[in-house]
Design a protein around this motif. Structure first.
Motif, PDB file in Angstrom:
ATOM      1  N   UNK B  94     -74.860 -44.895   3.942  1.00 50.16           N
ATOM      2  CA  UNK B  94     -74.477 -43.520   3.647  1.00 50.16           C
ATOM      3  C   UNK B  94     -75.438 -42.535   4.318  1.00 50.16           C
ATOM      4  N   UNK B  95     -76.715 -42.889   4.368  1.00 47.55           N
ATOM      5  CA  UNK B  95     -77.679 -42.039   5.072  1.00 47.55           C
ATOM      6  C   UNK B  95     -77.260 -41.879   6.534  1.00 47.55           C
ATOM      7  N   UNK B  96     -76.899 -43.000   7.165  1.00 49.63           N
ATOM      8  CA  UNK B  96     -76.528 -42.963   8.576  1.00 49.63           C
ATOM      9  C   UNK B  96     -75.291 -42.092   8.802  1.00 49.63           C
ATOM     10  N   UNK B  97     -74.313 -42.183   7.875  1.00 51.00           N
ATOM     11  CA  UNK B  97     -73.101 -41.371   8.031  1.00 51.00           C
ATOM     12  C   UNK B  97     -73.423 -39.891   7.834  1.00 51.00           C
ATOM     13  N   UNK B  98     -74.304 -39.580   6.857  1.00 53.35           N
ATOM     14  CA  UNK B  98     -74.725 -38.190   6.649  1.00 53.35           C
ATOM     15  C   UNK B  98     -75.397 -37.640   7.890  1.00 53.35           C
ATOM     16  N   UNK B  99     -76.315 -38.448   8.471  1.00 52.46           N
ATOM     17  CA  UNK B  99     -77.004 -38.057   9.699  1.00 52.46           C
ATOM     18  C   UNK B  99     -75.985 -37.777  10.799  1.00 52.46           C
ATOM     19  N   UNK B 100     -74.991 -38.673  10.885  1.00 51.86           N
ATOM     20  CA  UNK B 100     -73.964 -38.534  11.909  1.00 51.86           C
ATOM     21  C   UNK B 100     -73.183 -37.229  11.729  1.00 51.86           C
ATOM     22  N   UNK B 101     -72.831 -36.899  10.459  1.00 46.99           N
ATOM     23  CA  UNK B 101     -72.104 -35.661  10.182  1.00 46.99           C
ATOM     24  C   UNK B 101     -72.925 -34.461  10.644  1.00 46.99           C
ATOM     25  N   UNK B 102     -74.231 -34.480  10.345  1.00 49.91           N
ATOM     26  CA  UNK B 102     -75.100 -33.383  10.771  1.00 49.91           C
ATOM     27  C   UNK B 102     -75.175 -33.282  12.283  1.00 49.91           C
ATOM     28  N   UNK B 103     -75.295 -34.441  12.937  1.00 48.84           N
ATOM     29  CA  UNK B 103     -75.410 -34.444  14.401  1.00 48.84           C
ATOM     30  C   UNK B 103     -74.170 -33.869  15.061  1.00 48.84           C
ATOM     31  N   UNK B 104     -72.990 -34.360  14.603  1.00 50.23           N
ATOM     32  CA  UNK B 104     -71.754 -33.926  15.245  1.00 50.23           C
ATOM     33  C   UNK B 104     -71.528 -32.438  15.017  1.00 50.23           C
ATOM     34  N   UNK B 105     -71.742 -31.958  13.763  1.00 49.59           N
ATOM     35  CA  UNK B 105     -71.466 -30.536  13.515  1.00 49.59           C
ATOM     36  C   UNK B 105     -72.464 -29.656  14.264  1.00 49.59           C
ATOM     37  N   UNK B 106     -73.733 -30.077  14.298  1.00 49.96           N
ATOM     38  CA  UNK B 106     -74.725 -29.267  15.001  1.00 49.96           C
ATOM     39  C   UNK B 106     -74.488 -29.273  16.504  1.00 49.96           C
ATOM     40  N   UNK B 107     -74.100 -30.432  17.039  1.00 51.44           N
ATOM     41  CA  UNK B 107     -73.899 -30.467  18.485  1.00 51.44           C
ATOM     42  C   UNK B 107     -72.671 -29.660  18.883  1.00 51.44           C
ATOM     43  N   UNK B 108     -71.684 -29.582  17.960  1.00 49.86           N
ATOM     44  CA  UNK B 108     -70.551 -28.680  18.190  1.00 49.86           C
ATOM     45  C   UNK B 108     -71.048 -27.246  18.341  1.00 49.86           C
ATOM     46  N   UNK B 109     -71.930 -26.834  17.402  1.00 46.84           N
ATOM     47  CA  UNK B 109     -72.465 -25.470  17.433  1.00 46.84           C
ATOM     48  C   UNK B 109     -73.294 -25.228  18.702  1.00 46.84           C
ATOM     49  N   UNK B 110     -74.166 -26.207  19.024  1.00 50.35           N
ATOM     50  CA  UNK B 110     -75.034 -26.041  20.187  1.00 50.35           C
ATOM     51  C   UNK B 110     -74.195 -25.880  21.453  1.00 50.35           C
ATOM     52  N   UNK B 111     -73.187 -26.752  21.592  1.00 46.60           N
ATOM     53  CA  UNK B 111     -72.332 -26.695  22.778  1.00 46.60           C
ATOM     54  C   UNK B 111     -71.523 -25.402  22.827  1.00 46.60           C
ATOM     55  N   UNK B 112     -70.982 -25.023  21.647  1.00 46.45           N
ATOM     56  CA  UNK B 112     -70.089 -23.870  21.612  1.00 46.45           C
ATOM     57  C   UNK B 112     -70.810 -22.593  22.035  1.00 46.45           C
ATOM     58  N   UNK B 113     -72.035 -22.420  21.550  1.00 43.87           N
ATOM     59  CA  UNK B 113     -72.753 -21.188  21.870  1.00 43.87           C
ATOM     60  C   UNK B 113     -73.743 -21.367  23.011  1.00 43.87           C
ATOM     61  N   UNK B 114     -73.796 -22.589  23.570  1.00 40.58           N
ATOM     62  CA  UNK B 114     -74.754 -22.847  24.647  1.00 40.58           C
ATOM     63  C   UNK B 114     -76.188 -22.566  24.227  1.00 40.58           C
ATOM     64  N   UNK B 115     -76.531 -22.966  22.969  1.00 45.27           N
ATOM     65  CA  UNK B 115     -77.882 -22.742  22.464  1.00 45.27           C
ATOM     66  C   UNK B 115     -78.899 -23.570  23.228  1.00 45.27           C
ATOM     67  N   UNK B 116     -80.147 -23.171  23.172  1.00 46.01           N
ATOM     68  CA  UNK B 116     -81.265 -23.905  23.768  1.00 46.01           C
ATOM     69  C   UNK B 116     -81.065 -24.160  25.257  1.00 46.01           C
ATOM     70  N   UNK B 117     -80.364 -23.254  25.925  1.00 46.58           N
ATOM     71  CA  UNK B 117     -80.256 -23.383  27.367  1.00 46.58           C
ATOM     72  C   UNK B 117     -79.303 -24.455  27.859  1.00 46.58           C
ATOM     73  N   UNK B 118     -78.492 -25.035  26.941  1.00 45.33           N
ATOM     74  CA  UNK B 118     -77.486 -25.982  27.423  1.00 45.33           C
ATOM     75  C   UNK B 118     -76.282 -25.195  27.937  1.00 45.33           C
ATOM     76  N   UNK B 119     -75.429 -25.851  28.738  1.00 40.90           N
ATOM     77  CA  UNK B 119     -74.277 -25.126  29.255  1.00 40.90           C
ATOM     78  C   UNK B 119     -73.268 -24.884  28.140  1.00 40.90           C
TER      79      UNK B 119
END
Lengths: 153, 144
Positions: B94-119
């Motif tokens: 369950x810890x791993x799935x929680x981590x995965x949920x956080x990763x996917x949602x955050x990477x969606x945000x990072x990609x969408x707004x191009x945070x931290x200098x990513x495209x």
């Protein structure tokens, strides 16, 4: 209630992990992978040392008393960094991502089911299997989305 | 060759779960922060050796990098402390799935707004569907 709180904590952990991955990816591109990995671990060690100095209560058991295999966690985490660098270039991000998550899940279900490494056993139930099915579907979508990205790039 | 590499990557992923599996019980014995220090201490020693022998000779200094790029190291301990605190209570899977949920949602945000200098990359439907199924998986895990 603690359950929900703990899950939220795990989600926050995952979110910081992906911020870290984005930053380290760029840093690694500039200074090299091993150098950026070293920075991550050494700054991490410094910060936890500071936190320990000021906030950690005394424990009767110290790191020197536990069986040595319990100190090998890092030996399981560091190879991951090296493997990813080598593998992503050759098999692509999409396949690598799915393979990592597959490895994580199958192993964590084994650990839970048999209570390996001193963890409490949580047996594989019907709902756990349904959870796995949902994840398999999620992985498929992550895979196909990274694949179309790779094509676009 | 390709298959072999995929297998090696799967092993790498298994390593991550083993790390979480080792950390949880260790943390309940010696304290969360000490367990975290064991990871970063051993990790820093190992990666120092890797850097010493395998890093390109004339790579640029850390001090020539923008400071923002260097805070990755500050975020790492948060993840490891979370692993140590959470796994004894809800289990490794369950810890791993929680981590995965956080990763996917955050990477969606990072990609969408191009945070931290990513495209900048607009949110695509497939990742939202994936996130939905991950949350469903978390729900099932919590019930089981």
């Amino acid at each position: 209630m603690t359950l929900i709180f703990m899950v939220i904590l795990a989600i926050i952990g995952g979110a910081t992990l992906s911020v870290q991955a984005a930053l380290n990816g760029r840093l690694g591109g500039n200074v090299g992978v091993f150098k950026s990995a070293f920075l991550t671990f050494s700054v991490g060690a410094l910060i936890t040392a500071l936190l320990i100095f000021f906030f950690e209560p005394n424990h009767t058991v110290t790191l020197m008393d536990v069986p040595k295999w319990q100190l090998l966690g890092a030996l399981c985490g560091v190879p991951y960094i090296v493997i990813m660098v080598v593998a992503v270039q050759r098999i692509g991000t999409a396949v690598a991502t799915v393979a990592v998550i597959f490895g994580q899940l199958s192993m964590s279900i084994l650990i839970d089911n048999f209570g390996w490494l001193g963890n409490e056993a949580i047996s594989l139930s019907g709902t756990r299997i349904s959870a796995l099915m949902c994840l398999a579907i999620a992985l498929y979508f992550i895979y196909s989305s990274s694949k179309s990205e790779a094509k676009a790039a | 060759m390709q298959i072999l590499l995929v297998l090696v990557v799967i092993l790498g992923g298994m390593g991550l779960s083993v790390e979480a599996g080792i950390l949880g019980p260790l943390g309940s014995q010696v304290g969360e922060l000490w367990a975290t220090l064991s990871i970063f201490g051993v990790g820093a020693a190992l990666t120092f050796l890797l850097m010493l022998f395998f890093s390109p000779r004339e790579s640029p200094s850390f001090f020539s990098q923008p400071p923002l790029l260097l805070i990755g190291g500050i975020l790492g301990p948060i993840y490891v402390v979370v692993l140590t605190v959470v796994t004894p209570v809800i289990g490794v899977a369950m810890t791993m799935i929680g981590i995965l949920a956080g990763q996917v949602s955050k990477s969606l945000l990072i990609d969408h707004y191009g945070l931290f200098g990513t495209t900048e990359r607009k949110i695509d439907n497939k990742r939202i569907i994936a996130l939905f199924f991950i949350i469903a998986a978390l729900f099932f895990m919590a019930k089981g």
